[in-house]
Scaffold this motif. Structure first.
Motif, PDB file in Angstrom:
ATOM      1  N   ALA A  70       0.864  -1.194   0.000  1.00 15.58           N
ATOM      2  CA  ALA A  70       0.000   0.000   0.000  1.00 15.58           C
ATOM      3  C   ALA A  70       0.895   1.237   0.000  1.00 15.58           C
ATOM      4  O   ALA A  70       1.467   1.618   1.017  1.00 15.58           O
ATOM      5  CB  ALA A  70      -0.924  -0.008   1.219  1.00 15.58           C
ATOM      6  N   LYS A  72       0.531   4.339   0.000  1.00 18.43           N
ATOM      7  CA  LYS A  72       0.309   5.512   0.843  1.00 18.43           C
ATOM      8  C   LYS A  72       1.037   5.413   2.185  1.00 18.43           C
ATOM      9  O   LYS A  72       1.263   6.423   2.841  1.00 18.43           O
ATOM     10  CB  LYS A  72      -1.179   5.771   1.059  1.00 18.43           C
ATOM     11  CG  LYS A  72      -1.911   4.799   1.969  1.00 18.43           C
ATOM     12  CD  LYS A  72      -3.384   5.213   2.027  1.00 18.43           C
ATOM     13  CE  LYS A  72      -4.175   4.529   3.125  1.00 18.43           C
ATOM     14  NZ  LYS A  72      -4.501   3.117   2.795  1.00 18.43           N
ATOM     15  N   ASP A  91      -0.357  -1.268  -4.312  1.00 21.23           N
ATOM     16  CA  ASP A  91      -1.744  -0.834  -4.184  1.00 21.23           C
ATOM     17  C   ASP A  91      -1.717   0.686  -4.110  1.00 21.23           C
ATOM     18  O   ASP A  91      -1.111   1.239  -3.197  1.00 21.23           O
ATOM     19  CB  ASP A  91      -2.354  -1.435  -2.903  1.00 21.23           C
ATOM     20  CG  ASP A  91      -3.754  -0.921  -2.649  1.00 21.23           C
ATOM     21  OD1 ASP A  91      -4.642  -1.244  -3.446  1.00 21.23           O
ATOM     22  OD2 ASP A  91      -3.954  -0.186  -1.672  1.00 21.23           O
ATOM     23  N   ARG A 161     -15.265  -3.355  -4.293  1.00 22.05           N
ATOM     24  CA  ARG A 161     -14.884  -3.340  -2.876  1.00 22.05           C
ATOM     25  C   ARG A 161     -16.152  -3.365  -2.029  1.00 22.05           C
ATOM     26  O   ARG A 161     -17.013  -2.499  -2.128  1.00 22.05           O
ATOM     27  CB  ARG A 161     -14.069  -2.098  -2.528  1.00 22.05           C
ATOM     28  CG  ARG A 161     -13.812  -1.989  -1.031  1.00 22.05           C
ATOM     29  CD  ARG A 161     -12.760  -0.991  -0.685  1.00 22.05           C
ATOM     30  NE  ARG A 161     -12.677  -0.761   0.754  1.00 22.05           N
ATOM     31  CZ  ARG A 161     -11.896   0.146   1.302  1.00 22.05           C
ATOM     32  NH1 ARG A 161     -11.121   0.901   0.544  1.00 22.05           N
ATOM     33  NH2 ARG A 161     -11.870   0.306   2.603  1.00 22.05           N
ATOM     34  N   HIS A 211     -11.265  -4.108   2.656  1.00 20.87           N
ATOM     35  CA  HIS A 211     -10.168  -3.562   3.488  1.00 20.87           C
ATOM     36  C   HIS A 211     -10.843  -3.009   4.730  1.00 20.87           C
ATOM     37  O   HIS A 211     -11.570  -2.035   4.649  1.00 20.87           O
ATOM     38  CB  HIS A 211      -9.389  -2.486   2.735  1.00 20.87           C
ATOM     39  CG  HIS A 211      -8.393  -1.760   3.606  1.00 20.87           C
ATOM     40  ND1 HIS A 211      -7.262  -2.368   4.106  1.00 20.87           N
ATOM     41  CD2 HIS A 211      -8.378  -0.497   4.093  1.00 20.87           C
ATOM     42  CE1 HIS A 211      -6.587  -1.493   4.858  1.00 20.87           C
ATOM     43  NE2 HIS A 211      -7.242  -0.361   4.862  1.00 20.87           N
ATOM     44  N   SER A 214      -6.941  -0.213   9.534  1.00 27.85           N
ATOM     45  CA  SER A 214      -5.493  -0.241   9.654  1.00 27.85           C
ATOM     46  C   SER A 214      -5.094  -0.496  11.106  1.00 27.85           C
ATOM     47  O   SER A 214      -5.881  -0.257  12.024  1.00 27.85           O
ATOM     48  CB  SER A 214      -4.946   1.109   9.190  1.00 27.85           C
ATOM     49  OG  SER A 214      -3.577   1.019   8.905  1.00 27.85           O
ATOM     50  N   GLY A 250      -5.428  -4.643   3.332  1.00 34.64           N
ATOM     51  CA  GLY A 250      -4.250  -4.518   4.197  1.00 34.64           C
ATOM     52  C   GLY A 250      -4.701  -4.510   5.640  1.00 34.64           C
ATOM     53  O   GLY A 250      -5.664  -5.181   5.992  1.00 34.64           O
ATOM     54  N   GLY A 251      -3.985  -3.763   6.468  1.00 37.07           N
ATOM     55  CA  GLY A 251      -4.448  -3.557   7.832  1.00 37.07           C
ATOM     56  C   GLY A 251      -3.692  -4.311   8.898  1.00 37.07           C
ATOM     57  O   GLY A 251      -3.889  -4.057  10.094  1.00 37.07           O
ATOM     58  N   GLU A 285      -2.864  -6.418   0.676  1.00 38.53           N
ATOM     59  CA  GLU A 285      -2.333  -5.060   0.441  1.00 38.53           C
ATOM     60  C   GLU A 285      -1.778  -4.458   1.721  1.00 38.53           C
ATOM     61  O   GLU A 285      -2.288  -3.437   2.199  1.00 38.53           O
ATOM     62  CB  GLU A 285      -3.461  -4.135  -0.040  1.00 38.53           C
ATOM     63  CG  GLU A 285      -4.275  -4.595  -1.192  1.00 38.53           C
ATOM     64  CD  GLU A 285      -5.569  -3.783  -1.341  1.00 38.53           C
ATOM     65  OE1 GLU A 285      -6.008  -3.117  -0.383  1.00 38.53           O
ATOM     66  OE2 GLU A 285      -6.133  -3.822  -2.427  1.00 38.53           O
ATOM     67  N   PRO A 286      -0.765  -5.036   2.323  1.00 37.76           N
ATOM     68  CA  PRO A 286      -0.243  -4.462   3.561  1.00 37.76           C
ATOM     69  C   PRO A 286       0.585  -3.204   3.273  1.00 37.76           C
ATOM     70  O   PRO A 286       1.320  -3.155   2.293  1.00 37.76           O
ATOM     71  CB  PRO A 286       0.652  -5.576   4.113  1.00 37.76           C
ATOM     72  CG  PRO A 286       1.087  -6.338   2.911  1.00 37.76           C
ATOM     73  CD  PRO A 286       0.011  -6.218   1.882  1.00 37.76           C
ATOM     74  N   GLY A 287       0.452  -2.215   4.125  1.00 40.25           N
ATOM     75  CA  GLY A 287       1.304  -1.037   4.052  1.00 40.25           C
ATOM     76  C   GLY A 287       2.159  -0.973   5.298  1.00 40.25           C
ATOM     77  O   GLY A 287       3.356  -1.272   5.286  1.00 40.25           O
ATOM     78  N   ARG A 288       1.492  -0.649   6.404  1.00 39.81           N
ATOM     79  CA  ARG A 288       2.190  -0.458   7.673  1.00 39.81           C
ATOM     80  C   ARG A 288       3.098  -1.632   8.043  1.00 39.81           C
ATOM     81  O   ARG A 288       4.236  -1.448   8.451  1.00 39.81           O
ATOM     82  CB  ARG A 288       1.135  -0.281   8.788  1.00 39.81           C
ATOM     83  CG  ARG A 288       1.708  -0.012  10.161  1.00 39.81           C
ATOM     84  CD  ARG A 288       0.618  -0.119  11.231  1.00 39.81           C
ATOM     85  NE  ARG A 288      -0.584   0.577  10.825  1.00 39.81           N
ATOM     86  CZ  ARG A 288      -0.791   1.877  11.001  1.00 39.81           C
ATOM     87  NH1 ARG A 288       0.108   2.614  11.599  1.00 39.81           N
ATOM     88  NH2 ARG A 288      -1.913   2.435  10.602  1.00 39.81           N
ATOM     89  N   TYR A 385       3.205   5.930   7.264  1.00 40.61           N
ATOM     90  CA  TYR A 385       2.324   7.069   7.554  1.00 40.61           C
ATOM     91  C   TYR A 385       3.047   8.159   8.341  1.00 40.61           C
ATOM     92  O   TYR A 385       2.451   8.858   9.148  1.00 40.61           O
ATOM     93  CB  TYR A 385       1.041   6.605   8.276  1.00 40.61           C
ATOM     94  CG  TYR A 385       0.323   5.525   7.511  1.00 40.61           C
ATOM     95  CD1 TYR A 385      -0.371   5.828   6.349  1.00 40.61           C
ATOM     96  CD2 TYR A 385       0.390   4.192   7.909  1.00 40.61           C
ATOM     97  CE1 TYR A 385      -0.990   4.825   5.614  1.00 40.61           C
ATOM     98  CE2 TYR A 385      -0.230   3.183   7.173  1.00 40.61           C
ATOM     99  CZ  TYR A 385      -0.926   3.518   6.034  1.00 40.61           C
ATOM    100  OH  TYR A 385      -1.540   2.535   5.299  1.00 40.61           O
TER     101      TYR A 385
HETATM  102  C1  LIG Z   1      -4.526   2.110   3.542  1.00 35.83           C
HETATM  103  C2  LIG Z   1      -4.947   0.922   2.773  1.00 35.83           C
HETATM  104  C3  LIG Z   1      -4.205  -0.259   2.849  1.00 35.83           C
HETATM  105  C4  LIG Z   1      -3.010  -0.438   3.748  1.00 35.83           C
HETATM  106  O1  LIG Z   1      -3.333  -0.391   5.102  1.00 35.83           O
HETATM  107  P1  LIG Z   1      -2.199  -0.804   6.195  1.00 35.83           P
HETATM  108  O2  LIG Z   1      -2.899  -0.657   7.472  1.00 35.83           O
HETATM  109  O3  LIG Z   1      -1.096   0.167   6.029  1.00 35.83           O
HETATM  110  O4  LIG Z   1      -1.795  -2.188   5.902  1.00 35.83           O
HETATM  111  C5  LIG Z   1      -4.594  -1.323   2.050  1.00 35.83           C
HETATM  112  N1  LIG Z   1      -5.667  -1.234   1.235  1.00 35.83           N
HETATM  113  C6  LIG Z   1      -6.420  -0.116   1.139  1.00 35.83           C
HETATM  114  C7  LIG Z   1      -7.571  -0.079   0.233  1.00 35.83           C
HETATM  115  C8  LIG Z   1      -6.075   1.000   1.911  1.00 35.83           C
HETATM  116  O5  LIG Z   1      -6.824   2.103   1.830  1.00 35.83           O
END
Ligand SMILES: *Cc1c(COP(=O)(O)O)cnc(C)c1O
Length: 440
Positions: A70, A72, A91, A161, A211, A214, A250-251, A285-288, A385
């Motif tokens: 992710a 962002k 993502d 979604r 999703h 987070s 993600g999350g 879709e992991p970000g954090r 973030y």
């Molecule tokens: C922000 C977001 C993520 C990533 O979330 P994390 O908590 O960072 O893993 C994944 N998918 C979507 C659609 C998001 O908006």
């Protein structure tokens, strides 16, 4: 007042170590970087980014689950390039993030376009680029995607979604799947919209996405959401539709001393047990989780002053650099780059920034010992973030970002400087209305 009290001077990540009286990032003393480029700055560990990806890939690849980072969470193109080089997809949630993902070398076929408010130009650019999939969040957006695809003479790869009405049990501002959330399509509307999309030649209906939020520390909400999606997939198939893909979102949260994060084996097991038997192409879709622990924000103490509940240390980093404490009441474990002085558990110290807002407050921390002006501190777990949410409020510069690799480091985002900001504010020519098209 809550005081964040990890075990004193706990070093939360293996890329940060205390040696010879100072803190090293991999093999680079952070104080040396501070001396070279000044504070505040973000430092990321290439080793940590890579090993996080490798750990997740190890549990997910046996299930055939592909990973899209992710963007962002940390959109520096050099960070993205680290992941892209490992085969990670992306993502994205804007045209700007698409440009970054492509610039980092991600193949378009590994990029998913998420987000609740994609504009027509963004959708057109995504279709032209040949992205893997567009995650659609409303009937109105489905129309916009269909119209853009028709104009281009293309078929748009679409996933819907779903809002499964699940409580992710995380902070309210990062919960995204309750019924009253702005995200996703209500579960009751999904079958009708999927069927409508399937009749349109310009749309290729490929599956569903979810999703739930987070910093999710508990696996139960994931299971609940994925089980609901599995049920929906069965329903759509029973109605004669083809469903090929499931995007699990993600999350995945990062634990701390008080709340351990979910373990990866349990996460993978939850995927297998809820959606593993449906013969679907699965994505997360992991970000954090991939970058949060791989970064630190290094700052210097400017002044100390007495406060009503102990000392205040005013540091040179602020809420514009790291917004999470102000926005989400987040706490980032803090390290002193020097060996703590005096009794470390004497009194908590409140760390605040210089910005003219009471919310410019990183919270109270135990275990820092006696601080003095010019001391260097590191807010850890700041790789996600952090830089991406920063602003220039109070006309502060966006701060540099540094990537560490072994015994070397390099600046991967330069300080922009106030001159650059002022140049963008050079006024354009006055435009009279009514004399043809306006251009600014
Ligand atoms: C922000 C977001 C993520 C990533 O979330 P994390 O908590 O960072 O893993 C994944 N998918 C979507 C659609 C998001 O908006």
């Amino acid at each position: 007042m809550t005081v964040f009290a990890p075990p004193p001077q706990m070093i939360p990540d293996s890329w940060l170590t205390r040696r010879e009286g100072t803190v090293y990032a991999e093999e680079v003393p952070l104080a040396v970087v501070a001396g070279a480029i000044g504070t505040p700055f973000y430092a990321y560990s290439a080793l940590a980014l890579r090993s996080n990806y490798a750990a997740l890939e190890q549990v997910l690849s046996p299930l055939g689950v592909s990973i899209c980072f992710a963007v962002k969470a940390n959109s520096n193109v050099n960070v993205l390039a680290e992941f892209a080089a490992l085969g990670c997809g992306m993502d994205i949630v804007s045209g700007g993030e698409m440009a970054r993902a492509l610039a980092a070398g991600t193949p378009p076929g590994r990029i998913i376009f998420s987000g609740v408010g994609k504009t027509r130009p963004e959708i057109t650019a995504a279709l032209r680029a040949g992205l893997h999939q567009i995650n659609v969040e409303s009937a109105a957006e489905l129309e916009a995607v269909a119209a853009a695809a028709r104009d281009l003479g293309l078929r748009a790869p679409v996933v819907l979604r779903v809002n499964p009405d699940v409580d992710a049990k995380t902070h309210a501002k990062i919960t995204t799947a309750r019924r009253d959330s702005k995200f996703g399509i209500a579960a009751t509307d999904v079958p009708g919209l999927y069927a409508a999309g399937a009749t349109r030649p310009e749309l290729e209906m490929l599956g569903l996405a979810v999703h739930i939020g987070s910093q999710v520390l508990d696996l139960a909400p994931f299971r609940q959401a994925w089980a609901a999606l599995a049920q929906m997939v069965r329903g759509l198939r029973a109605a004669g539709h083809s469903v090929a893909r499931l995007d699990l979102g993600g999350g995945l949260g990062i634990g701390d001393a008080d709340h351990p994060g979910p373990d990866l084996v349990g996460y993978a097991r939850a995927i297998r047990e809820t959606v593993g038997d449906l013969d679907l192409a699965l994505t997360v879709e992991p970000g954090r989780w991939l970058c949060g622990r791989a970064g630190a924000l290094v700052t210097e103490v400017v002044y100390l002053k007495p406060g009503a509940h102990g000392d205040l240390a005013i540091v040179d980093a602020a809420m514009n650099d790291l917004m999470r404490p102000a926005l989400y009441e987040a706490r980032h474990p803090v390290l002193t780059l020097h060996p703590p002085r005096g009794a470390v558990d004497a009194q908590p110290c409140r760390l605040v920034g210089p910005i003219c807002e009471s919310s410019d407050d990183f919270g109270s921390y135990q275990g820092l010992g006696r601080l003095a002006p010019a001391d260097l501190l590191a807010f850890t777990h700041a790789g996600a973030y952090g830089a991406t949410m920063s602003s220039t409020y109070n006309s502060r510069d966006l701060i540099p970002e540094v990537l560490v690799m072994g015994e070397r480091f390099r600046v991967i985002r330069a300080r922009a400087g106030i001159e650059t900001a002022l140049r963008l504010e050079t006024p354009g020519a006055w435009q009279s209305i009514g004399e043809g098209s306006l251009s600014v």
